[in-house]
Design a protein around this motif. Structure first.
Motif, PDB file in Angstrom:
ATOM      1  N   GLU A 150       0.830  -1.212   0.000  1.00 52.48           N
ATOM      2  CA  GLU A 150       0.000   0.000   0.000  1.00 52.48           C
ATOM      3  C   GLU A 150       0.862   1.259   0.000  1.00 52.48           C
ATOM      4  N   SER A 153       1.956   2.821  -3.354  1.00 51.33           N
ATOM      5  CA  SER A 153       0.926   3.305  -4.277  1.00 51.33           C
ATOM      6  C   SER A 153       1.058   4.809  -4.500  1.00 51.33           C
ATOM      7  N   ILE A 155      -0.680   8.495  -6.779  1.00 50.96           N
ATOM      8  CA  ILE A 155      -1.755   9.119  -7.536  1.00 50.96           C
ATOM      9  C   ILE A 155      -1.199  10.365  -8.208  1.00 50.96           C
ATOM     10  N   GLU A 197     -10.257  11.478  -5.316  1.00 48.49           N
ATOM     11  CA  GLU A 197     -10.486  10.334  -4.424  1.00 48.49           C
ATOM     12  C   GLU A 197     -11.094   9.145  -5.157  1.00 48.49           C
ATOM     13  N   ALA A 200      -8.671   6.712  -6.909  1.00 48.00           N
ATOM     14  CA  ALA A 200      -8.031   5.825  -5.940  1.00 48.00           C
ATOM     15  C   ALA A 200      -8.964   4.687  -5.545  1.00 48.00           C
ATOM     16  N   LYS A 204      -8.299   0.616  -6.100  1.00 50.13           N
ATOM     17  CA  LYS A 204      -8.474  -0.393  -5.046  1.00 50.13           C
ATOM     18  C   LYS A 204      -9.472  -1.454  -5.479  1.00 50.13           C
ATOM     19  N   ALA A 265      -4.596   6.745 -10.636  1.00 52.86           N
ATOM     20  CA  ALA A 265      -4.155   6.169  -9.365  1.00 52.86           C
ATOM     21  C   ALA A 265      -3.615   4.768  -9.610  1.00 52.86           C
ATOM     22  N   ASN A 267      -2.668   1.509  -7.413  1.00 53.42           N
ATOM     23  CA  ASN A 267      -2.665   0.820  -6.118  1.00 53.42           C
ATOM     24  C   ASN A 267      -1.879  -0.473  -6.277  1.00 53.42           C
TER      25      ASN A 267
END
Length: 280
Positions: A150, A153, A155, A197, A200, A204, A265, A267
């Motif tokens: 994590e 990761s 963005i 947001e 992201a 995920k 993003a 992840n």
């Protein structure tokens, strides 16, 4: 209107926390097996063999695949014809996480505040993503997320003038900066579009898609394939010691976005990118 009791929600979340931490999805296990077969040099082949042995040992001994049993990320789709009874919905989810991590003897890694670092002692609160959908069922996916991956990761808010090559370079740079830290071979979840947001969230969510299933859009499906090839050409390899298998899969999810933006993003998931689902 169908009634579902919060006790049933908590019980299901508990079972999924334990299952996800002990059993890797079959399609991801198959990717690791393929990686083992494709490696020709002694060290990376040996490491891939160790990863497979670890999966077998976890199953045989009924223990977690990895010592970092992660922060519980819970995706829930609630049918609009469901009436939840017996208590608060999110309390039930967190109760299930607490029971799963306690009864399943899983490592509890959540702290109550980013700065005082006091452990909550039951791995709650979970990160809960809830959507209201049609129907009279509840679909629950628990994805325990370790932070070795994590933390790697990233963005970036590109502008619409960015080219496909610009974005590919950013993704490859993310992988190269990560190196061996996320315990490769990795799985990449990539989110395009939406807002800061939401891309992201998409990244995920992409990690929870079966690695055997490509994006339904041919443009993104081809991009997944191309990125996987380019990432494996970095020869970071298993656990960062070199080899052909740096990534097992690349999953992309995309959404509409603003005319002035192109959010991206990435992840990063480790070789045990875990998730388990159930429908109530």
């Amino acid at each position: 209107m169908r009634e579902i009791h919060t006790d049933n929600i908590a019980k299901t979340v508990k079972e999924l926390c334990i299952k996800a931490n002990k059993l890797l999805p079959n399609d991801l296990t198959y990717c690791i097996e393929c990686g083992y077969e494709s490696e020709t040099d002694t060290l990376p082949k040996s490491i891939m063999g160790d990863l497979l042995n670890n999966l077998d040992c976890a199953k045989e001994l009924d223990v977690p695949i990895c010592q970092d049993t992660g922060m519980a990320i819970v995706f829930i789709e609630v049918g609009q014809d469901v009436h939840i009874v017996g208590g608060d919905f999110e309390d039930a989810v967190n109760k299930g996480v607490a029971m799963g991590y306690t009864d399943g003897l899983l490592r509890k890694s959540v702290v109550r505040d980013p700065f005082d670092r006091v452990n909550t002692d039951d791995n709650t609160p979970a990160v809960i993503h809830t959507r209201i959908v049609s129907g009279d069922k509840i679909n629950i996916t628990v994805a325990p997320k370790g932070f070795g991956s994590e933390n790697m990761s990233r963005i970036k808010m590109f502008t619409p003038s960015a080219t496909k090559e610009d974005i590919t370079d950013f993704i490859l740079e993310t992988v190269q900066l990560a190196g061996g830290n996320p315990c490769p071979p990795i799985v990449l979840g990539i989110g395009f579009g939406g807002s800061f947001e939401y891309c992201a969230y998409l990244a995920k969510k992409a990690l929870c898609r079966p690695v055997s299933r490509r994006n339904g859009n041919p443009f993104y499906s081809e991009m997944e394939k191309s990125l996987l090839e380019k990432i494996n050409e970095t020869h970071i390899g298993p656990q960062g010691f070199g080899g052909k298998t740096t990534a097992l899969a690349v999953n992309i999810e995309a959404a509409p976005t603003h005319i002035a933006g192109l959010p991206v993003a990435v992840n990063v998931g480790c070789h045990v990118t875990r998730h388990a689902s159930a429908i109530l």
